[in-house]
Design a protein around this motif. Sequence first.
Motif, PDB file in Angstrom:
ATOM      1  N   GLY A  74      39.512  31.959  44.273  1.00 58.05           N
ATOM      2  CA  GLY A  74      40.886  32.394  44.842  1.00 58.05           C
ATOM      3  C   GLY A  74      40.731  33.325  45.869  1.00 58.05           C
ATOM      4  N   THR A  75      39.399  33.481  46.275  1.00 61.05           N
ATOM      5  CA  THR A  75      39.340  34.710  47.257  1.00 61.05           C
ATOM      6  C   THR A  75      39.183  34.350  48.499  1.00 61.05           C
ATOM      7  N   VAL A  76      39.285  35.263  49.599  1.00 67.03           N
ATOM      8  CA  VAL A  76      39.305  34.917  51.092  1.00 67.03           C
ATOM      9  C   VAL A  76      37.973  34.554  51.238  1.00 67.03           C
ATOM     10  N   LYS A  77      36.897  34.900  50.604  1.00 67.18           N
ATOM     11  CA  LYS A  77      35.460  34.521  50.863  1.00 67.18           C
ATOM     12  C   LYS A  77      35.534  32.928  50.733  1.00 67.18           C
ATOM     13  N   ALA A  78      36.450  32.468  49.727  1.00 71.06           N
ATOM     14  CA  ALA A  78      36.390  30.873  49.408  1.00 71.06           C
ATOM     15  C   ALA A  78      37.137  30.169  50.426  1.00 71.06           C
ATOM     16  N   GLY A  79      37.948  31.029  51.482  1.00 70.83           N
ATOM     17  CA  GLY A  79      38.969  30.257  52.166  1.00 70.83           C
ATOM     18  C   GLY A  79      40.518  30.289  51.688  1.00 70.83           C
ATOM     19  N   MET A  80      40.458  30.935  50.393  1.00 71.65           N
ATOM     20  CA  MET A  80      41.992  31.170  49.739  1.00 71.65           C
ATOM     21  C   MET A  80      42.474  32.520  49.817  1.00 71.65           C
ATOM     22  N   ARG A  81      43.714  32.673  48.983  1.00 74.67           N
ATOM     23  CA  ARG A  81      44.127  34.035  49.250  1.00 74.67           C
ATOM     24  C   ARG A  81      44.729  34.220  47.716  1.00 74.67           C
ATOM     25  N   THR A  82      44.654  35.410  47.428  1.00 77.49           N
ATOM     26  CA  THR A  82      45.422  36.176  46.222  1.00 77.49           C
ATOM     27  C   THR A  82      45.755  37.554  46.708  1.00 77.49           C
ATOM     28  N   ARG A  83      47.095  37.508  46.855  1.00 73.63           N
ATOM     29  CA  ARG A  83      47.570  38.839  47.159  1.00 73.63           C
ATOM     30  C   ARG A  83      48.925  39.334  46.319  1.00 73.63           C
ATOM     31  N   ILE A  84      49.237  40.432  46.377  1.00 72.62           N
ATOM     32  CA  ILE A  84      50.365  41.004  45.728  1.00 72.62           C
ATOM     33  C   ILE A  84      50.998  41.753  46.982  1.00 72.62           C
ATOM     34  N   LEU A  85      52.271  41.366  47.010  1.00 71.28           N
ATOM     35  CA  LEU A  85      53.403  41.625  48.067  1.00 71.28           C
ATOM     36  C   LEU A  85      54.196  42.823  47.207  1.00 71.28           C
ATOM     37  N   ARG A  86      54.259  43.915  47.665  1.00 72.43           N
ATOM     38  CA  ARG A  86      55.022  45.111  46.983  1.00 72.43           C
ATOM     39  C   ARG A  86      55.610  45.900  48.149  1.00 72.43           C
ATOM     40  N   ALA A  87      56.883  45.938  47.966  1.00 72.30           N
ATOM     41  CA  ALA A  87      57.645  46.762  48.924  1.00 72.30           C
ATOM     42  C   ALA A  87      57.042  46.285  50.350  1.00 72.30           C
ATOM     43  N   ASP A  88      56.495  47.303  51.107  1.00 70.22           N
ATOM     44  CA  ASP A  88      56.069  47.120  52.418  1.00 70.22           C
ATOM     45  C   ASP A  88      54.580  46.975  52.580  1.00 70.22           C
ATOM     46  N   SER A  89      54.028  46.549  51.317  1.00 65.74           N
ATOM     47  CA  SER A  89      52.385  46.491  51.403  1.00 65.74           C
ATOM     48  C   SER A  89      51.964  45.169  50.888  1.00 65.74           C
ATOM     49  N   GLU A  90      50.660  44.905  51.557  1.00 67.95           N
ATOM     50  CA  GLU A  90      50.008  43.628  51.020  1.00 67.95           C
ATOM     51  C   GLU A  90      48.766  44.044  50.239  1.00 67.95           C
ATOM     52  N   ILE A  91      48.474  43.776  48.956  1.00 73.90           N
ATOM     53  CA  ILE A  91      47.322  44.322  48.400  1.00 73.90           C
ATOM     54  C   ILE A  91      46.319  43.176  48.116  1.00 73.90           C
ATOM     55  N   GLU A  92      45.269  42.864  48.844  1.00 78.67           N
ATOM     56  CA  GLU A  92      44.465  41.924  48.644  1.00 78.67           C
ATOM     57  C   GLU A  92      43.662  42.034  47.421  1.00 78.67           C
ATOM     58  N   VAL A  93      43.795  41.074  46.801  1.00 80.96           N
ATOM     59  CA  VAL A  93      43.221  40.844  45.199  1.00 80.96           C
ATOM     60  C   VAL A  93      41.726  40.154  45.398  1.00 80.96           C
ATOM     61  N   ASP A  94      40.627  40.771  44.895  1.00 83.56           N
ATOM     62  CA  ASP A  94      39.439  40.036  44.793  1.00 83.56           C
ATOM     63  C   ASP A  94      39.051  39.889  43.576  1.00 83.56           C
ATOM     64  N   ASP A  95      37.576  39.267  43.488  1.00 85.00           N
ATOM     65  CA  ASP A  95      37.097  38.977  41.966  1.00 85.00           C
ATOM     66  C   ASP A  95      36.243  40.336  41.336  1.00 85.00           C
ATOM     67  N   VAL A  96      36.404  41.233  42.012  1.00 79.97           N
ATOM     68  CA  VAL A  96      35.623  42.430  41.371  1.00 79.97           C
ATOM     69  C   VAL A  96      36.579  43.571  40.750  1.00 79.97           C
ATOM     70  N   VAL A  97      37.633  44.135  41.506  1.00 82.65           N
ATOM     71  CA  VAL A  97      38.528  44.924  41.220  1.00 82.65           C
ATOM     72  C   VAL A  97      39.958  44.472  40.884  1.00 82.65           C
ATOM     73  N   PRO A  98      40.503  44.282  39.375  1.00 80.23           N
ATOM     74  CA  PRO A  98      41.690  43.878  39.136  1.00 80.23           C
ATOM     75  C   PRO A  98      42.745  45.016  39.493  1.00 80.23           C
ATOM     76  N   GLN A  99      44.016  44.453  39.973  1.00 80.31           N
ATOM     77  CA  GLN A  99      44.943  45.116  40.415  1.00 80.31           C
ATOM     78  C   GLN A  99      46.200  45.040  39.600  1.00 80.31           C
ATOM     79  N   PRO A 100      46.804  46.437  39.309  1.00 83.07           N
ATOM     80  CA  PRO A 100      47.960  46.535  38.246  1.00 83.07           C
ATOM     81  C   PRO A 100      49.129  46.016  39.069  1.00 83.07           C
ATOM     82  N   LEU A 101      49.842  45.105  38.256  1.00 77.95           N
ATOM     83  CA  LEU A 101      51.316  44.663  38.711  1.00 77.95           C
ATOM     84  C   LEU A 101      52.301  45.428  38.068  1.00 77.95           C
TER      85      LEU A 101
END
Length: 121
Positions: A74-101
Amino acid sequence: ELDSEVINELPSKRYNIGAGEYPEIAGRFRQNHIAIDDDPESEGYERNKHVSRTHAYIRYSAENGFLLQAEPEGTVKAGMRTRILRADSEIEVDDVVPQPLHNGDCIELSKNVRLIFKVLS
């Protein structure tokens, strides 16, 4: 609906996100608790086809709450995307560091597939 107590009773202690409810991967079946319709005959298939069978997952910790982490597929490296859209920011989510929701976050799995994260209580 995600539950901070139920998640700890799951075998992997996480909610899997991906295409299909029980996709077969390398001869084994995975349960996607948040399953994106993968039926080619479905009306929404064209929108959903860019979500991997093993796209991402959500874990829970008492210190940080619910955390989103991408699977390698589900990563950019695999040609996919996983992001969190929050207010005015886009947080790229990878397979190493989890991101709080946070309440109201939009989880973007592809250009056409988005999930809204809301805290109910």
